[in-house]
Design a protein around this motif. Structure first.
Motif, PDB file in Angstrom:
ATOM      1  N   GLU A   1       0.832  -1.207   0.000  1.00 36.97           N
ATOM      2  CA  GLU A   1       0.000   0.000   0.000  1.00 36.97           C
ATOM      3  C   GLU A   1       0.866   1.256   0.000  1.00 36.97           C
ATOM      4  OE1 GLU A   1      -4.139  -1.454   2.127  1.00 36.97           O
ATOM      5  OE2 GLU A   1      -2.571  -0.573   3.378  1.00 36.97           O
TER       6      GLU A   1
ATOM      7  N   ASP B   1       2.000   1.832  -3.363  1.00 35.68           N
ATOM      8  CA  ASP B   1       0.850   2.006  -4.266  1.00 35.68           C
ATOM      9  C   ASP B   1       0.911   1.027  -5.442  1.00 35.68           C
ATOM     10  OD1 ASP B   1      -1.580   3.177  -4.968  1.00 35.68           O
ATOM     11  OD2 ASP B   1      -0.624   4.654  -6.289  1.00 35.68           O
TER      12      ASP B   1
ATOM     13  N   ILE C   1      -0.505  -2.337  -4.938  1.00 33.62           N
ATOM     14  CA  ILE C   1      -1.626  -3.259  -4.756  1.00 33.62           C
ATOM     15  C   ILE C   1      -2.766  -2.496  -4.090  1.00 33.62           C
ATOM     16  CG2 ILE C   1      -2.469  -5.326  -3.571  1.00 33.62           C
ATOM     17  CD1 ILE C   1       0.245  -6.564  -3.805  1.00 33.62           C
ATOM     18  N   ASP C   2      -3.992  -2.711  -4.618  1.00 32.92           N
ATOM     19  CA  ASP C   2      -5.184  -2.068  -4.061  1.00 32.92           C
ATOM     20  C   ASP C   2      -6.060  -3.148  -3.422  1.00 32.92           C
ATOM     21  OD1 ASP C   2      -7.542  -0.702  -3.513  1.00 32.92           O
ATOM     22  OD2 ASP C   2      -7.361   0.581  -5.279  1.00 32.92           O
ATOM     23  N   TYR C   3      -5.961  -3.285  -2.100  1.00 30.57           N
ATOM     24  CA  TYR C   3      -6.722  -4.309  -1.382  1.00 30.57           C
ATOM     25  C   TYR C   3      -8.188  -3.901  -1.194  1.00 30.57           C
ATOM     26  CZ  TYR C   3      -2.178  -6.332  -0.152  1.00 30.57           C
ATOM     27  OH  TYR C   3      -0.927  -6.895  -0.200  1.00 30.57           O
ATOM     28  N   LYS C   4      -8.432  -2.639  -0.908  1.00 33.58           N
ATOM     29  CA  LYS C   4      -9.779  -2.181  -0.600  1.00 33.58           C
ATOM     30  C   LYS C   4     -10.703  -2.286  -1.808  1.00 33.58           C
ATOM     31  CE  LYS C   4      -8.315   0.967   3.090  1.00 33.58           C
ATOM     32  NZ  LYS C   4      -8.265   2.379   3.557  1.00 33.58           N
ATOM     33  N   ARG C   5     -10.217  -1.862  -2.959  1.00 34.25           N
ATOM     34  CA  ARG C   5     -11.053  -1.937  -4.164  1.00 34.25           C
ATOM     35  C   ARG C   5     -11.321  -3.384  -4.551  1.00 34.25           C
ATOM     36  NH1 ARG C   5      -9.366   1.811  -9.069  1.00 34.25           N
ATOM     37  NH2 ARG C   5      -9.829   3.302  -7.411  1.00 34.25           N
TER      38      ARG C   5
ATOM     39  N   TRP D   1      -6.950  -9.140  -4.308  1.00 35.91           N
ATOM     40  CA  TRP D   1      -6.198  -7.894  -4.454  1.00 35.91           C
ATOM     41  C   TRP D   1      -6.093  -7.517  -5.922  1.00 35.91           C
ATOM     42  CZ3 TRP D   1      -4.487 -12.360  -2.198  1.00 35.91           C
ATOM     43  CH2 TRP D   1      -3.666 -13.176  -2.990  1.00 35.91           C
TER      44      TRP D   1
ATOM     45  N   TYR E   1      -3.409  -5.916  -8.520  1.00 37.36           N
ATOM     46  CA  TYR E   1      -2.066  -5.426  -8.815  1.00 37.36           C
ATOM     47  C   TYR E   1      -2.187  -4.197  -9.708  1.00 37.36           C
ATOM     48  CZ  TYR E   1      -0.278  -9.970  -7.259  1.00 37.36           C
ATOM     49  OH  TYR E   1       0.036 -11.087  -6.529  1.00 37.36           O
ATOM     50  N   LYS E   2      -1.339  -3.184  -9.469  1.00 41.73           N
ATOM     51  CA  LYS E   2      -1.384  -1.998 -10.319  1.00 41.73           C
ATOM     52  C   LYS E   2       0.006  -1.397 -10.454  1.00 41.73           C
ATOM     53  CE  LYS E   2      -2.710   1.554  -7.023  1.00 41.73           C
ATOM     54  NZ  LYS E   2      -3.775   2.420  -6.542  1.00 41.73           N
ATOM     55  N   LYS E   3       0.163  -0.598 -11.488  1.00 42.59           N
ATOM     56  CA  LYS E   3       1.429   0.083 -11.763  1.00 42.59           C
ATOM     57  C   LYS E   3       2.587  -0.926 -11.766  1.00 42.59           C
ATOM     58  CE  LYS E   3      -0.236   4.400  -9.714  1.00 42.59           C
ATOM     59  NZ  LYS E   3       0.002   5.447  -8.699  1.00 42.59           N
TER      60      LYS E   3
END
Length: 234
Positions: free
Chosen positions: A25, A28, A30-34, A44, A46-48
């Motif tokens: 987090e 920035d 991995i977005d766990y909440k979304r 989860w 994965y991003k960027k």
């Protein structure tokens, strides 16, 4: 648990160590909440750089193993019950199976039941509903020129709900046979046909094609065992 063996010394840091969630987090990546909103806990996004790193690891794994004479395959993403037992996921996780509601919207949708007692709701368009493992409900909400299709329907277990497409049916007064009929089709299939208002001599319209041989069972049989639901007066 009793420690039987250790390798080297546990590292000591001059700062407070962070776990993988805090690190991901903070970076920035991995977005766990979304992901939890989309699929529930334990997932989860994965991003960027996180997505790029994950893809790079996959490519490395594929390249390494294909060079060592392993074959690369892409298996199905869905498993039947026998495969779940073979993999060891069942029966351990059977109690964690949820009862899901899957709604088909506009367009031609594919709805797949899983473990638990699921409700599969066909909407507009030609939807395809697939039975899961336990007792599922196949529900029709619209009657139009598009046939829905029911796959793996378990006669005597799964439920067909036609409540929303009938007009004025009263279980205490009307004969449901005037509203719905099951007609044998070729290849062990059955047509579900509907006369929405139950008018005598009214035309029956095909609402769904069920990929199950009913073996001569009809409306009264399904009503008697509770696998046909149609009462809009309740």
């Amino acid at each position: 648990n009793k420690v039987s063996y250790t390798f080297k010394e546990k590292p000591r840091f001059s700062f407070e160590a962070k776990d993988h969630v805090e690190l991901a987090e903070g970076l920035d990546i991995i977005d766990y909440k979304r992901a939890a909103k989309m699929s529930g806990s334990g997932f989860w996004i994965y991003k960027k750089e996180g997505a790029l790193l994950e893809w790079a690891l996959l490519n490395y794994f594929i390249d390494f193993h294909t060079k060592n004479n392993y074959n690369f395959i892409l298996p199905p993403f869905l498993l039947n019950e026998a495969s779940a037992y073979a993999s060891g996921h069942m029966p351990k996780f059977r109690d964690e199976a949820d009862d899901d509601r899957l709604d088909g919207g506009a367009g031609n949708d594919y709805l797949y039941g899983s473990y638990g007692n699921d409700v599969l709701i066909a909407g507009d368009g030609a939807d395809r509903l697939y039975d899961g493992v336990d007792k599922d409900v196949f529900a029709l909400t619209t009657l139009d020129a598009n046939w829905d299709r029911f796959y793996d329907y378990s006669l005597g277990l799964d439920v067909i709900n036609i409540t929303d497409i009938l007009e004025g049916y009263d279980a205490g007064v009307d004969d449901l046979n005037n509203f719905v009929q099951f007609v044998a089709a070729s290849g062990d299939k059955t047509y579900l046909t509907i006369n929405a208002d139950g008018d005598a001599g009214g035309a029956f319209t095909t609402a769904a094609l069920i990929y199950t041989n009913f073996g001569g069972q009809g409306v009264d049989d399904l009503l008697a065992n509770g696998t046909l639901v149609a009462d809009v007066s309740a």
